[in-house]
Every structure is written in structure tokens, then in C-alpha cells.
Design a protein around this motif. Structure first.
Motif, PDB file in Angstrom:
ATOM      1  N   CYS A 104      29.471  53.130  37.308  1.00  0.00           N
ATOM      2  CA  CYS A 104      28.992  51.922  37.969  1.00  0.00           C
ATOM      3  C   CYS A 104      27.476  51.818  37.816  1.00  0.00           C
ATOM      4  CB  CYS A 104      29.382  51.980  39.449  1.00  0.00           C
ATOM      5  SG  CYS A 104      28.788  50.581  40.421  1.00  0.00           S
ATOM      6  N   SER A 105      26.983  50.626  37.555  1.00  0.00           N
ATOM      7  CA  SER A 105      25.543  50.427  37.412  1.00  0.00           C
ATOM      8  C   SER A 105      24.839  50.365  38.757  1.00  0.00           C
ATOM      9  CB  SER A 105      25.265  49.146  36.624  1.00  0.00           C
ATOM     10  OG  SER A 105      25.824  48.041  37.309  1.00  0.00           O
ATOM     11  N   ARG A 106      25.566  50.181  39.842  1.00  0.00           N
ATOM     12  CA  ARG A 106      24.960  50.095  41.172  1.00  0.00           C
ATOM     13  C   ARG A 106      24.853  51.449  41.862  1.00  0.00           C
ATOM     14  NH1 ARG A 106      27.436  44.589  43.792  1.00  0.00           N
ATOM     15  NH2 ARG A 106      26.983  43.285  41.991  1.00  0.00           N
ATOM     16  N   CYS A 107      25.973  52.218  41.858  1.00  0.00           N
ATOM     17  CA  CYS A 107      25.967  53.477  42.609  1.00  0.00           C
ATOM     18  C   CYS A 107      26.085  54.709  41.719  1.00  0.00           C
ATOM     19  CB  CYS A 107      27.076  53.482  43.665  1.00  0.00           C
ATOM     20  SG  CYS A 107      28.737  53.492  42.973  1.00  0.00           S
ATOM     21  N   GLY A 108      26.466  54.544  40.451  1.00  0.00           N
ATOM     22  CA  GLY A 108      26.560  55.665  39.529  1.00  0.00           C
ATOM     23  C   GLY A 108      27.881  56.410  39.567  1.00  0.00           C
ATOM     24  N   ARG A 109      28.832  55.970  40.342  1.00  0.00           N
ATOM     25  CA  ARG A 109      30.142  56.623  40.421  1.00  0.00           C
ATOM     26  C   ARG A 109      31.053  56.105  39.324  1.00  0.00           C
ATOM     27  NH1 ARG A 109      30.869  59.496  45.520  1.00  0.00           N
ATOM     28  NH2 ARG A 109      28.727  59.689  46.237  1.00  0.00           N
ATOM     29  N   GLY A 110      32.312  56.544  39.298  1.00  0.00           N
ATOM     30  CA  GLY A 110      33.268  56.185  38.251  1.00  0.00           C
ATOM     31  C   GLY A 110      33.764  54.754  38.361  1.00  0.00           C
ATOM     32  N   ALA A 111      34.304  54.263  37.244  1.00  0.00           N
ATOM     33  CA  ALA A 111      34.823  52.898  37.190  1.00  0.00           C
ATOM     34  C   ALA A 111      36.299  52.936  36.802  1.00  0.00           C
ATOM     35  CB  ALA A 111      34.034  52.068  36.192  1.00  0.00           C
ATOM     36  N   SER A 112      37.003  51.849  37.058  1.00  0.00           N
ATOM     37  CA  SER A 112      38.412  51.747  36.698  1.00  0.00           C
ATOM     38  C   SER A 112      38.745  50.312  36.336  1.00  0.00           C
ATOM     39  CB  SER A 112      39.305  52.217  37.845  1.00  0.00           C
ATOM     40  OG  SER A 112      39.175  51.351  38.944  1.00  0.00           O
ATOM     41  N   VAL A 113      39.797  50.154  35.510  1.00  0.00           N
ATOM     42  CA  VAL A 113      40.318  48.829  35.175  1.00  0.00           C
ATOM     43  C   VAL A 113      41.403  48.524  36.186  1.00  0.00           C
ATOM     44  CG1 VAL A 113      41.571  47.478  33.477  1.00  0.00           C
ATOM     45  CG2 VAL A 113      39.801  49.040  32.738  1.00  0.00           C
ATOM     46  N   ALA A 114      41.333  47.357  36.812  1.00  0.00           N
ATOM     47  CA  ALA A 114      42.278  47.016  37.875  1.00  0.00           C
ATOM     48  C   ALA A 114      42.923  45.662  37.627  1.00  0.00           C
ATOM     49  CB  ALA A 114      41.549  46.984  39.217  1.00  0.00           C
ATOM     50  N   ASP A 115      44.204  45.566  37.956  1.00  0.00           N
ATOM     51  CA  ASP A 115      44.913  44.287  37.989  1.00  0.00           C
ATOM     52  C   ASP A 115      44.778  43.759  39.416  1.00  0.00           C
ATOM     53  OD1 ASP A 115      45.792  44.399  35.361  1.00  0.00           O
ATOM     54  OD2 ASP A 115      47.552  45.567  35.918  1.00  0.00           O
ATOM     55  N   ILE A 116      44.155  42.602  39.558  1.00  0.00           N
ATOM     56  CA  ILE A 116      43.837  42.056  40.873  1.00  0.00           C
ATOM     57  C   ILE A 116      44.558  40.729  41.054  1.00  0.00           C
ATOM     58  CG2 ILE A 116      41.976  41.234  42.366  1.00  0.00           C
ATOM     59  CD1 ILE A 116      40.114  43.089  40.813  1.00  0.00           C
ATOM     60  N   ARG A 117      45.042  40.491  42.267  1.00  0.00           N
ATOM     61  CA  ARG A 117      45.660  39.218  42.606  1.00  0.00           C
ATOM     62  C   ARG A 117      44.879  38.590  43.750  1.00  0.00           C
ATOM     63  NH1 ARG A 117      51.983  37.965  43.727  1.00  0.00           N
ATOM     64  NH2 ARG A 117      51.751  35.715  43.750  1.00  0.00           N
ATOM     65  N   THR A 118      44.397  37.380  43.535  1.00  0.00           N
ATOM     66  CA  THR A 118      43.651  36.642  44.539  1.00  0.00           C
ATOM     67  C   THR A 118      44.543  35.552  45.109  1.00  0.00           C
ATOM     68  OG1 THR A 118      41.622  37.019  43.308  1.00  0.00           O
ATOM     69  CG2 THR A 118      41.558  35.309  44.960  1.00  0.00           C
ATOM     70  N   SER A 119      44.646  35.505  46.432  1.00  0.00           N
ATOM     71  CA  SER A 119      45.440  34.450  47.053  1.00  0.00           C
ATOM     72  C   SER A 119      44.568  33.663  48.021  1.00  0.00           C
ATOM     73  CB  SER A 119      46.650  35.022  47.787  1.00  0.00           C
ATOM     74  OG  SER A 119      46.250  35.818  48.866  1.00  0.00           O
ATOM     75  N   THR A 120      44.654  32.357  47.937  1.00  0.00           N
ATOM     76  CA  THR A 120      43.920  31.459  48.820  1.00  0.00           C
ATOM     77  C   THR A 120      44.906  30.892  49.827  1.00  0.00           C
ATOM     78  OG1 THR A 120      42.446  30.909  47.010  1.00  0.00           O
ATOM     79  CG2 THR A 120      42.427  29.435  48.900  1.00  0.00           C
ATOM     80  N   ARG A 121      44.542  30.983  51.106  1.00  0.00           N
ATOM     81  CA  ARG A 121      45.441  30.531  52.166  1.00  0.00           C
ATOM     82  C   ARG A 121      44.787  29.406  52.963  1.00  0.00           C
ATOM     83  NH1 ARG A 121      47.336  35.392  55.659  1.00  0.00           N
ATOM     84  NH2 ARG A 121      45.169  35.275  56.273  1.00  0.00           N
ATOM     85  N   PHE A 122      45.597  28.456  53.362  1.00  0.00           N
ATOM     86  CA  PHE A 122      45.173  27.354  54.218  1.00  0.00           C
ATOM     87  C   PHE A 122      46.047  27.380  55.458  1.00  0.00           C
ATOM     88  CE2 PHE A 122      45.546  22.882  55.561  1.00  0.00           C
ATOM     89  CZ  PHE A 122      44.221  22.643  55.840  1.00  0.00           C
ATOM     90  N   CYS A 123      45.451  27.599  56.597  1.00  0.00           N
ATOM     91  CA  CYS A 123      46.181  27.724  57.873  1.00  0.00           C
ATOM     92  C   CYS A 123      47.244  28.824  57.793  1.00  0.00           C
ATOM     93  CB  CYS A 123      46.803  26.403  58.278  1.00  0.00           C
ATOM     94  SG  CYS A 123      45.609  25.143  58.639  1.00  0.00           S
ATOM     95  N   TYR A 124      46.881  29.965  57.228  1.00  0.00           N
ATOM     96  CA  TYR A 124      47.729  31.144  57.092  1.00  0.00           C
ATOM     97  C   TYR A 124      48.917  30.960  56.151  1.00  0.00           C
ATOM     98  CZ  TYR A 124      45.028  32.725  61.066  1.00  0.00           C
ATOM     99  OH  TYR A 124      44.005  33.057  61.887  1.00  0.00           O
ATOM    100  N   VAL A 125      48.935  29.902  55.370  1.00  0.00           N
ATOM    101  CA  VAL A 125      50.003  29.659  54.406  1.00  0.00           C
ATOM    102  C   VAL A 125      49.393  29.736  53.007  1.00  0.00           C
ATOM    103  CG1 VAL A 125      51.695  27.993  53.551  1.00  0.00           C
ATOM    104  CG2 VAL A 125      51.225  28.144  56.010  1.00  0.00           C
TER     105      VAL A 125
END
Length: 68
Positions: free
Chosen positions: A24-45
Motif C-alpha cells: 500500500c502506498s499509504r501505510c506500507g502494508r500488503g495489498a490484495s485483489v478483491a471482488d467488491i459489490r456495491t449496493s445503493t439503498r433507498f429507504c432500506y430497499v
């Protein structure tokens, strides 16, 4: 009677990750490749979600590079 609800939030969840060479360029620790899912909710739906890959730090959680 009219009721307005404007509660919108966005959540990120890491599905899978595996370590990669580099640090990592910020803290110097290790990095990993991650599959990420982003969900947007409106009124908890959830009404929109998107899956994408990113290189992120395993310690501080900073996203170093994203592949959308």
C-alpha cells in the motif's frame, strides 16, 4: 397527508480477495485483489447494485486501483 422519505445509503461488501505482490502506498502494508459489490439503498430497499474488482490494502482498506 404527504410523507417524504429521503434516506439513501451505499454499502460495500468484499466477496473474495487474494493477495498480490506489492504494498500500500499509504501505510506500507500488503495489498490484495478483491471482488467488491456495491449496493445503493433507498429507504432500506436495495434498488441498484454493481460488482467490480479493485486492488485494496489489507490493513487500512484504501482502494489503490479499481477495475470497473
Amino acid at each position: 397527508m404527504v410523507c417524504f422519505c429521503f434516506l439513501v445509503d451505499q454499502r460495500r461488501k468484499v466477496w473474495r480477495s487474494k493477495p498480490v505482490a506489492g504494498s500500500c502506498s499509504r501505510c506500507g502494508r500488503g495489498a490484495s485483489v478483491a471482488d467488491i459489490r456495491t449496493s445503493t439503498r433507498f429507504c432500506y430497499v436495495p434498488f441498484y447494485w454493481k460488482s467490480w474488482k479493485a486492488v485494496m490494502c489489507t490493513f487500512c482498506g484504501a482502494i489503490l486501483r479499481s477495475y470497473r
